[in-house]
Design a protein around this motif. Structure first.
Motif, mmCIF file in Angstrom:
data_model
loop_
_atom_site.group_PDB
_atom_site.id
_atom_site.type_symbol
_atom_site.label_atom_id
_atom_site.label_comp_id
_atom_site.label_asym_id
_atom_site.label_seq_id
_atom_site.Cartn_x
_atom_site.Cartn_y
_atom_site.Cartn_z
ATOM 1 N N GLU A 44 -13.119 -8.521 1.467
ATOM 2 C CA GLU A 44 -12.086 -7.587 1.013
ATOM 3 C C GLU A 44 -10.758 -7.737 1.761
ATOM 4 O O GLU A 44 -9.768 -7.104 1.403
ATOM 5 N N ILE A 45 -10.738 -8.563 2.781
ATOM 6 C CA ILE A 45 -9.530 -8.686 3.603
ATOM 7 C C ILE A 45 -8.733 -9.934 3.237
ATOM 8 O O ILE A 45 -9.301 -11.017 3.068
ATOM 9 N N VAL A 46 -7.423 -9.745 3.094
ATOM 10 C CA VAL A 46 -6.505 -10.852 2.894
ATOM 11 C C VAL A 46 -5.666 -10.997 4.161
ATOM 12 O O VAL A 46 -5.160 -10.003 4.705
ATOM 13 N N VAL A 47 -5.558 -12.217 4.666
ATOM 14 C CA VAL A 47 -4.775 -12.517 5.860
ATOM 15 C C VAL A 47 -3.504 -13.222 5.426
ATOM 16 O O VAL A 47 -3.550 -14.193 4.662
ATOM 17 N N TYR A 48 -2.373 -12.758 5.915
ATOM 18 C CA TYR A 48 -1.088 -13.336 5.543
ATOM 19 C C TYR A 48 -0.710 -14.469 6.496
ATOM 20 O O TYR A 48 -0.956 -14.395 7.697
ATOM 21 N N ALA A 49 -0.125 -15.519 5.921
ATOM 22 C CA ALA A 49 0.310 -16.691 6.687
ATOM 23 C C ALA A 49 -0.844 -17.283 7.500
ATOM 24 O O ALA A 49 -0.648 -17.771 8.607
ATOM 25 N N LYS A 50 -2.044 -17.256 6.930
ATOM 26 C CA LYS A 50 -3.240 -17.648 7.679
ATOM 27 C C LYS A 50 -3.282 -19.136 8.022
ATOM 28 O O LYS A 50 -3.991 -19.532 8.958
#
Length: 406
Positions: A319-325
Motif C-alpha cells: 500500500e505504500i508508494v515511495v517517491y524518487a525511490k
C-alpha cells in the motif's frame, strides 16, 4: 567500525518516552538533536563568558570574541573555504538566501534571468520572486521529472547570456534527492552566471568542499547539523561578496558614520549588523567538532545504509508508494499510504502515538506536491544516531496504520 550505541549515548533526549513508548526520532530533516557536548557548551557560554563581541577591551568581551571567531575558523575548515572572512554568520539557511537576494538589488537588472528549480524549498523560491518583482528580472525554473530528478536538458536550454544567477538545493528536503550540482555549477559558469546552493540538507550528511565545487554561494543551517536553532552560515567567494550590498544596516557593519553618509566595514562584518547570536555561533563550532570526531565519511555511509534499508522495507508494504525511490538519495525517504482519503497527517498521528516522530505535509515544497498531485508526504529523515531497529519500528507502525486506515 564505530559503535552507534556509543553515539546515541551522547544524546540525552533519545532516552525520552513519548506516549509511553521509546522515542524514535526520524524528523532530522527539520531539526536534528544535539549531543551533550553542544548542550554543555551553551551553558558554559552563559555561565562563564557571556559578553558582547568585537566591542570591548575587557576580558569577557575578548574571550567571547575569540570563541566566536574560532568557531568561524572551524566552519571555514569544515567546508574548505579559502578565507575565514568568506564565512558569514546568519540565522539560518533562509536568512542566508535572503541576504544574497537583498544584496543583489541593484546588481540584478530588468531583463536579467534567474534560474531555480521545481524541487526547491519555499525559502529558495520566494526571495527570488521578490527580487524579480523589484528588479524586473525574469524567474525561470528547471522542471521536476516523474522520477524526482531535475530535467537537466531543459536546464541547459534555459541558460543564456541573460542568466545571472542559478539557485538550487544540493539535496531536496522533501524527497532526499541529491542534485547533480557539479554539472549545474559548471554549466552556469560557462555562461557567466553565479550559483547559490541551498546546502541545508546536504551539510549534515556528506562532505562539502566549496572550493572543489567552485560554488559562488553556499547556505546552510546549524540546527540540522547537531547545532542550535537560530544559527546559519552563508559562504561566498570574496570577490563576489564584496560586490553585494549589505543586507542590514546598524552597528558592527560600518567603517565610518556621519550625519551625511556611512561607509561599510570589510568582510565578514559588512553582513553581520547588530549583536549576533553569540552563544549559537560559538556552539555551532562545537557541533562541527562533534561531526569531525564521528567522521563525515562514517556519517554518510551509516545514513546511506539506513536509506537503503528503509527503501527495502517500505517495498514490502504493497500500500505504500515511495517517491524518487530510484534517484540518488541522502538524508530522507518520502512516501505515502496510497489509499483514497488517507492523508499523510493521518499516518503521522498514528506513528506519534507509537513514539515515532516523522514529518508530514508539503514540507514547504508546494510545487513538488503539485507536480505529483498530492497534498503532502510522510518523510522519515535520518541522523547518525538512528538505527535499523528504529526503522523496524517505523515499518511496524506503518503496517498498523495501513490496517487502521483501511
Amino acid at each position: 567500525m564505530k559503535d552507534v550505541s556509543h553515539i546515541r549515548n551522547q544524546f540525552p533526549i533519545l532516552e525520552r518516552r513519548v506516549n509511553g513508548k521509546p522515542l524514535v526520532y526520524l524528523d532530522n530533516g527539520a531539526t536534528s538533536q544535539n549531543p551533550k557536548s553542544v548542550n554543555d557548551a551553551i551553558v558554559e557560554y552563559y555561565t562563564s563568558i557571556n559578553a558582547n563581541v568585537h566591542r570591548g577591551i575587557h576580558t569577557l568581551s575578548q574571550e567571547a570574541t575569540d570563541a566566536m571567531e574560532n568557531s568561524r575558523k572551524k566552519i571555514q575548515a569544515f567546508i574548505n573555504a579559502k578565507h575565514d572572512y568568506e564565512v558569514i554568520f546568519t540565522y539560518g539557511t533562509t536568512d542566508s538566501i535572503n541576504l544574497v537576494a537583498r544584496g543583489l538589488e541593484g546588481i540584478i537588472q530588468n531583463g536579467d534571468e534567474i534560474i531555480i528549480s521545481e524541487l526547491e524549498h519555499h525559502s529558495n523560491i520566494v526571495p527570488w520572486q521578490m527580487l524579480c518583482q523589484k528588479s524586473g528580472a525574469i524567474l525561470k525554473y528547471i522542471p521536476l521529472k516523474e522520477d524526482g530528478t531535475l530535467d537537466m536538458q531543459v536546464y541547459k536550454n534555459l541558460l543564456s547570456d541573460k542568466t545571472k544567477l542559478v539557485s538550487v538545493n544540493h539535496v531536496s528536503n522533501a524527497l532526499g534527492v541529491v542534485n547533480p550540482v557539479e554539472e549545474i555549477i559548471a554549466e552556469a559558469h560557462a555562461v557567466g552566471a553565479w550559483v547559490l546552493l541551498d546546502g541545508a540538507q546536504a551539510i549534515p550528511h556528506k562532505k562539502v568542499d566549496v572550493q572543489a565545487l567552485d560554488v559562488d554561494f553556499y547556505a546552510f543551517s546549524g540546527h540540522k547539523m547537531y547545532g542550535p536553532t537560530g544559527t546559519g552560515i552563508l559562504y561566498g567567494k570574496e570577490e563576489i561578496l564584496n560586490q553585494l550590498n549589505p543586507y542590514r544596516g546598524g552597528g558592527e557593519m560600518i567603517d565610518t558614520v556621519s550625519m551625511e553618509k556611512s561607509t561599510y566595514a570589510g568582510l565578514p562584518f559588512k553582513f553581520e549588523a547588530g549583536t549576533p547570536n553569540i552563544a549559537g555561533n560559538i556552539v555551532l563550532g562545537k557541533a562541527v567538532d562533534f561531526m569531525n570526531e564521528i567522521g563525515i565519511d562514517f556519517i554518510y555511509e551509516h545514513e546511506q545504509e539506513l536509506i537503503k534499508y528503509t527503501r527495502e522495507q517500505l517495498a514490502t508494504i504493497p500500500e505504500i508508494v515511495v517517491y524518487a525511490k530510484d534517484a540518488p538519495g541522502s538524508g530522507a525517504v518520502s512516501f505515502n499510504i496510497q489509499r483514497e482519503g488517507v492523508h499523510s497527517s493521518d499516518v503521522g498521528m498514528i506513528l506519534d502515538k507509537l513514539g515515532i516522530a516523522v514529518r508530514t505535509g508539503h514540507h514547504c515544497c508546494q510545487p513538488i506536491m503539485s507536480k505529483f498531485e498530492i497534498p503532502g508526504t510522510v518523510r522519515a529523515s535520518f541522523a547518525v544516531y538512528n538505527t535499523k531497529e528504529e526503522v523496524d519500528e517505523l515499518i511496524k507502525g506503518l503496517k498498523m496504520a495501513v490496517q487502521m486506515l483501511a
